[in-house]
Motif scaffolding. Structure first.
Motif, mmCIF file in Angstrom:
data_model
loop_
_atom_site.group_PDB
_atom_site.id
_atom_site.type_symbol
_atom_site.label_atom_id
_atom_site.label_comp_id
_atom_site.label_asym_id
_atom_site.label_seq_id
_atom_site.Cartn_x
_atom_site.Cartn_y
_atom_site.Cartn_z
ATOM 1 N N ALA A 35 0.830 -1.206 0.000
ATOM 2 C CA ALA A 35 0.000 0.000 0.000
ATOM 3 C C ALA A 35 0.867 1.259 0.000
ATOM 4 O O ALA A 35 0.562 2.238 -0.696
ATOM 5 C CB ALA A 35 -0.933 0.003 1.213
ATOM 6 N N GLN A 36 1.933 1.239 0.771
ATOM 7 C CA GLN A 36 2.826 2.394 0.779
ATOM 8 C C GLN A 36 3.527 2.560 -0.565
ATOM 9 O O GLN A 36 3.749 3.691 -1.029
ATOM 10 C CB GLN A 36 3.849 2.250 1.902
ATOM 11 N N LEU A 37 3.849 1.451 -1.205
ATOM 12 C CA LEU A 37 4.468 1.529 -2.529
ATOM 13 C C LEU A 37 3.492 2.096 -3.562
ATOM 14 O O LEU A 37 3.898 2.832 -4.466
ATOM 15 C CB LEU A 37 4.948 0.139 -2.959
ATOM 16 N N ALA A 38 2.214 1.755 -3.435
ATOM 17 C CA ALA A 38 1.207 2.336 -4.331
ATOM 18 C C ALA A 38 1.146 3.848 -4.138
ATOM 19 O O ALA A 38 1.039 4.609 -5.117
ATOM 20 C CB ALA A 38 -0.155 1.707 -4.061
ATOM 21 N N ARG A 39 1.239 4.302 -2.898
ATOM 22 C CA ARG A 39 1.200 5.746 -2.627
ATOM 23 C C ARG A 39 2.449 6.431 -3.193
ATOM 24 O O ARG A 39 2.363 7.548 -3.720
ATOM 25 C CB ARG A 39 1.080 5.994 -1.120
ATOM 26 N N VAL A 40 3.597 5.781 -3.120
ATOM 27 C CA VAL A 40 4.801 6.361 -3.712
ATOM 28 C C VAL A 40 4.610 6.544 -5.219
ATOM 29 O O VAL A 40 4.909 7.612 -5.772
ATOM 30 C CB VAL A 40 6.038 5.476 -3.427
ATOM 31 N N SER A 41 4.087 5.513 -5.895
ATOM 32 C CA SER A 41 3.832 5.620 -7.325
ATOM 33 C C SER A 41 2.872 6.774 -7.610
ATOM 34 O O SER A 41 3.106 7.588 -8.517
ATOM 35 C CB SER A 41 3.246 4.302 -7.851
ATOM 36 N N ARG A 42 1.814 6.869 -6.833
ATOM 37 C CA ARG A 42 0.829 7.939 -7.005
ATOM 38 C C ARG A 42 1.470 9.321 -6.846
ATOM 39 O O ARG A 42 1.145 10.261 -7.586
ATOM 40 C CB ARG A 42 -0.273 7.735 -5.968
ATOM 41 N N ASN A 43 2.404 9.439 -5.911
ATOM 42 C CA ASN A 43 3.011 10.738 -5.606
ATOM 43 C C ASN A 43 4.110 11.136 -6.584
ATOM 44 O O ASN A 43 4.588 12.268 -6.537
ATOM 45 C CB ASN A 43 3.576 10.724 -4.185
ATOM 46 N N LEU A 44 4.503 10.227 -7.449
ATOM 47 C CA LEU A 44 5.535 10.529 -8.442
ATOM 48 C C LEU A 44 4.952 10.862 -9.809
ATOM 49 O O LEU A 44 5.628 11.480 -10.637
ATOM 50 C CB LEU A 44 6.484 9.329 -8.591
#
Length: 304
Positions: A35-44
């Motif tokens: 889930a945190q990795l999905a948020r990183v992708s979203r924020n980039l």
């Protein structure tokens, strides 16, 4: 559903498209949690169509060219050039890569594979982008959960601001399978359950060749390729559809996809998907494809 060790090992390894290559070192500070990795992708990243949502105007060159980037190492190179802070730090819109749903999901998939978590992208149609009864073409990540098996994750929704805007009522890390239909399921909904083919395609008001049976058939080919870790752009075309966008599918083609669709439905059989892709010249991605770039026009592209 149980999965074979062979399948899990295959999907836990990077593909030529998802491999960070000589930029793997920029993954050093990433969290391991999906889930945190999905948020990183979203924020980039920022979607080509999200300018208004974020109060931002995409520079024309980025709008036209960023999403033509097929490979994650090249996407990372662009991101680092625009802002060289750690990937875990949220970018402002002007520093983000201007991509599509495919890019959010492939980057998320690359992160997961980096940590040895089996993951793959899936091409299909979602009903949660605000269009009544219309299924918008979309890409999500499918990742392996040790307790529950394969789950859909939509990294594009991994920001509460975005989920709030679209009034999403489910966990973006567990997208219900009746809200996102993989392409084979969409085909079967049309052919077996009487769904209107004109309600599957690009986000309205797109018309003509960008919706309907031929469009869904093309998505089946893309999804089968992705299951085999050939994660092309969504407008890369090969096989029988090449050069004929918008023409009705002949009955022989309908019968062909009636046979193919079950192979890529549900969680998909690893062995069946691998065999079909290897043995069928129409479905297997050739070295050179025709790219129908939305802004830059058609061209022949040789893949790595």
């Amino acid at each position: 559903m149980p999965e074979t060790p062979e399948a899990l090992a295959f999907h836990a390894a990077q593909s030529p498209f998802s491999d960070p290559g000589d930029l793997a070192h920029v993954y050093a500070d990433l969290p391991r949690d999906p889930a945190q990795l999905a948020r990183v992708s979203r924020n980039l990243l920022i979607h080509r169509m999200e300018g208004d949502l974020f109060g931002h105007t995409h520079p024309v060159d980025r709008l036209h060219n960023d999403a033509e980037t097929r490979y994650i190492d090249d996407i990372l190179r662009i991101l680092v050039q625009r802002n060289d802070t750690p990937l875990s730090e949220r970018r402002e819109p002007q520093d983000r890569f201007v991509g599509t749903c495919r890019d959010f999901s492939l980057l998320h998939c690359s992160f997961l594979r980096h940590f040895g978590i089996p993951a793959r992208i899936r091409i299909g149609f979602a009903d949660y982008w605000g269009s009544d009864s219309f299924h918008v073409d979309h890409v999500v990540t499918e990742y392996w959960d040790e307790e529950r098996g394969w789950l859909f994750a939509d990294a594009q929704l991994a920001d509460p601001f975005v989920t709030g805007h679209w009034k999403v009522d489910f966990d973006p890390m567990d997208v219900p399978r009746d809200r996102f239909l993989v392409a084979g399921e969409a085909w079967r909904a049309i052919r077996e359950r009487g769904a209107d083919p004109e309600t599957f395609g690009l986000h309205p008001p797109a018309e003509g060749p960008f919706r309907g049976e031929r469009y869904v058939a093309g998505s089946i080919r893309l999804d089968l390729a992705a299951l085999n870790k050939v994660e092309t752009l969504l407008w890369d075309v090969w096989g029988e559809d090449e050069g004929k966008p918008g023409e009705p599918l002949p009955e022989s083609s309908r019968a062909f996809y009636d046979r193919v669709a079950p192979v890529v439905c549900g969680e998909a059989s690893f062995e069946a998907a691998r065999q079909l892709f290897a043995e069928d010249d129409v479905l297997r991605t050739p070295r050179t494809v025709t790219c129908y770039a939305p802004f830059n026009g058609p061209s022949q592209v040789t893949l790595r």
